[in-house]
Scaffold this motif. Structure first.
Motif, PDB file in Angstrom:
ATOM      1  N   VAL A  58       0.851  -1.195   0.000  1.00 56.82           N
ATOM      2  CA  VAL A  58       0.000   0.000   0.000  1.00 56.82           C
ATOM      3  C   VAL A  58       0.885   1.244   0.000  1.00 56.82           C
ATOM      4  O   VAL A  58       1.842   1.343   0.769  1.00 56.82           O
ATOM      5  N   ILE A  59       0.572   2.179  -0.890  1.00 55.12           N
ATOM      6  CA  ILE A  59       1.266   3.460  -0.925  1.00 55.12           C
ATOM      7  C   ILE A  59       0.213   4.556  -1.032  1.00 55.12           C
ATOM      8  O   ILE A  59      -0.665   4.493  -1.893  1.00 55.12           O
ATOM      9  N   TYR A  60       0.301   5.533  -0.153  1.00 57.33           N
ATOM     10  CA  TYR A  60      -0.560   6.710  -0.215  1.00 57.33           C
ATOM     11  C   TYR A  60       0.223   7.869  -0.815  1.00 57.33           C
ATOM     12  O   TYR A  60       1.388   8.094  -0.462  1.00 57.33           O
ATOM     13  N   VAL A  61      -0.408   8.599  -1.713  1.00 52.91           N
ATOM     14  CA  VAL A  61       0.238   9.721  -2.374  1.00 52.91           C
ATOM     15  C   VAL A  61      -0.656  10.954  -2.268  1.00 52.91           C
ATOM     16  O   VAL A  61      -1.851  10.890  -2.580  1.00 52.91           O
ATOM     17  N   GLY A  62      -0.082  12.053  -1.821  1.00 53.90           N
ATOM     18  CA  GLY A  62      -0.774  13.332  -1.800  1.00 53.90           C
ATOM     19  C   GLY A  62      -0.227  14.212  -2.912  1.00 53.90           C
ATOM     20  O   GLY A  62       0.976  14.480  -2.959  1.00 53.90           O
ATOM     21  N   THR A  63      -1.084  14.632  -3.819  1.00 50.05           N
ATOM     22  CA  THR A  63      -0.605  15.384  -4.975  1.00 50.05           C
ATOM     23  C   THR A  63      -0.643  16.889  -4.712  1.00 50.05           C
ATOM     24  O   THR A  63      -1.398  17.376  -3.877  1.00 50.05           O
ATOM     25  N   GLY A  64       0.197  17.608  -5.440  1.00 49.39           N
ATOM     26  CA  GLY A  64       0.300  19.049  -5.298  1.00 49.39           C
ATOM     27  C   GLY A  64       1.411  19.437  -4.351  1.00 49.39           C
ATOM     28  O   GLY A  64       1.340  19.184  -3.146  1.00 49.39           O
ATOM     29  N   GLU A  65       2.479  20.029  -4.880  1.00 49.55           N
ATOM     30  CA  GLU A  65       3.609  20.411  -4.031  1.00 49.55           C
ATOM     31  C   GLU A  65       3.187  21.457  -3.004  1.00 49.55           C
ATOM     32  O   GLU A  65       2.396  22.348  -3.282  1.00 49.55           O
ATOM     33  N   ALA A  66       3.723  21.349  -1.794  1.00 51.40           N
ATOM     34  CA  ALA A  66       3.379  22.288  -0.728  1.00 51.40           C
ATOM     35  C   ALA A  66       4.530  23.245  -0.435  1.00 51.40           C
ATOM     36  O   ALA A  66       4.618  23.798   0.661  1.00 51.40           O
ATOM     37  N   ASP A  67       5.413  23.438  -1.391  1.00 48.07           N
ATOM     38  CA  ASP A  67       6.523  24.379  -1.264  1.00 48.07           C
ATOM     39  C   ASP A  67       6.114  25.681  -1.940  1.00 48.07           C
ATOM     40  O   ASP A  67       6.052  25.764  -3.164  1.00 48.07           O
ATOM     41  N   MET A  68       5.815  26.690  -1.137  1.00 51.46           N
ATOM     42  CA  MET A  68       5.296  27.944  -1.678  1.00 51.46           C
ATOM     43  C   MET A  68       6.416  28.735  -2.344  1.00 51.46           C
ATOM     44  O   MET A  68       7.304  29.259  -1.676  1.00 51.46           O
ATOM     45  N   ARG A  69       6.379  28.811  -3.670  1.00 51.21           N
ATOM     46  CA  ARG A  69       7.430  29.493  -4.423  1.00 51.21           C
ATOM     47  C   ARG A  69       6.788  30.262  -5.578  1.00 51.21           C
ATOM     48  O   ARG A  69       5.578  30.364  -5.663  1.00 51.21           O
ATOM     49  N   SER A  70       7.627  30.799  -6.464  1.00 53.81           N
ATOM     50  CA  SER A  70       7.107  31.697  -7.497  1.00 53.81           C
ATOM     51  C   SER A  70       6.197  30.995  -8.498  1.00 53.81           C
ATOM     52  O   SER A  70       5.245  31.592  -8.993  1.00 53.81           O
TER      53      SER A  70
END
Length: 225
Positions: A58-70
């Motif tokens: 089982v692998i859970y993946v959360g999409t969308g980077e959470a590094d706030m950049r330009s």
């Protein structure tokens, strides 16, 4: 760029990483070679990965980077595989946009907590900490401040997985400016595996506006960094 990496404690040569624009990759030879395993999914931006210690298939993946950049790559919610990455299923939180962290109970692969940062360019309700007890079929929002504040970190106490800490982060990325920090930011603690949360304040923590907070718990469970 890469924001999330994980491995298997009982398989020291197996690791996964999630690229912010290139999906999930797996190595079985301690990083000498890598194979993409997320190409069938409709999104390439990854913010978080977690493999349950009790079930490595089982692998859970959360999409969308959470590094706030330009420039930001947005996500499309949570995904899950039960066959080691051969097939993937979307399991909700579709409006999360940016996901920062996933925690899975060490003994129960269906008990999952997710730190959702939310929309980077505007307000939204699907942000904070979400909890599932059925492997992602349904989700409950267990920690929420407001439409402008999301969750940016989530950690276990290694001596007791019922104890966990979360960091909330008030942030807004706009084409002409970047606003980091605000009254929504703060540190929270749960002693019932994420069902309820209490904010930690004072006793040496700084006063005033808080920004992005990263968390870690020492091996003895007493020291929190």
């Amino acid at each position: 760029r890469v924001l999330t990496v994980t491995g298997l404690a009982n398989q020291p040569n197996v690791y996964y990483f999630g690229a912010v624009g290139g999906g999930v990759w797996k190595t079985t030879d301690a990083g000498l070679t890598w194979k993409p395993i997320f190409e069938s999914a409709p999104i390439g931006s990854l913010g978080a990965i977690a493999v349950p210690p009790s079930d490595p298939n089982v692998i859970y993946v959360g999409t969308g980077e959470a590094d706030m950049r330009s420039d930001m790559s947005i996500g499309d919610g949570m995904f899950k595989t039960t066959d080691g990455g051969k097939t993937w299923t979307r399991i909700g939180l579709d409006d999360s946009r940016q996901i920062a962290k996933i925690l899975v109970d060490p003994k129960n692969p269906d008990l999952v907590l997710v730190a959702v940062l939310g929309h980077s360019y505007g307000p939204n309700e699907q942000r904070g900490v979400f909890r599932s007890t059925d492997g992602g079929k349904t989700w409950k929002k267990v920690l929420y401040k407001d439409e402008n504040t999301g969750a940016v970190d989530l950690v276990f106490d290694p001596t007791n997985p019922r104890i966990m800490y979360a960091a909330l982060y008030q942030v807004r990325r706009q084409p002409w400016t970047f606003t980091s920090g605000g009254p929504g930011s703060g540190i929270y603690k749960s002693t019932d595996e994420g069902l309820t949360w209490k904010q930690i304040e004072g006793h040496g923590l700084p006063e005033g506006v808080l920004g992005k907070i990263g968390l870690a718990v020492g091996a003895d469970g007493e020291r929190v960094y």
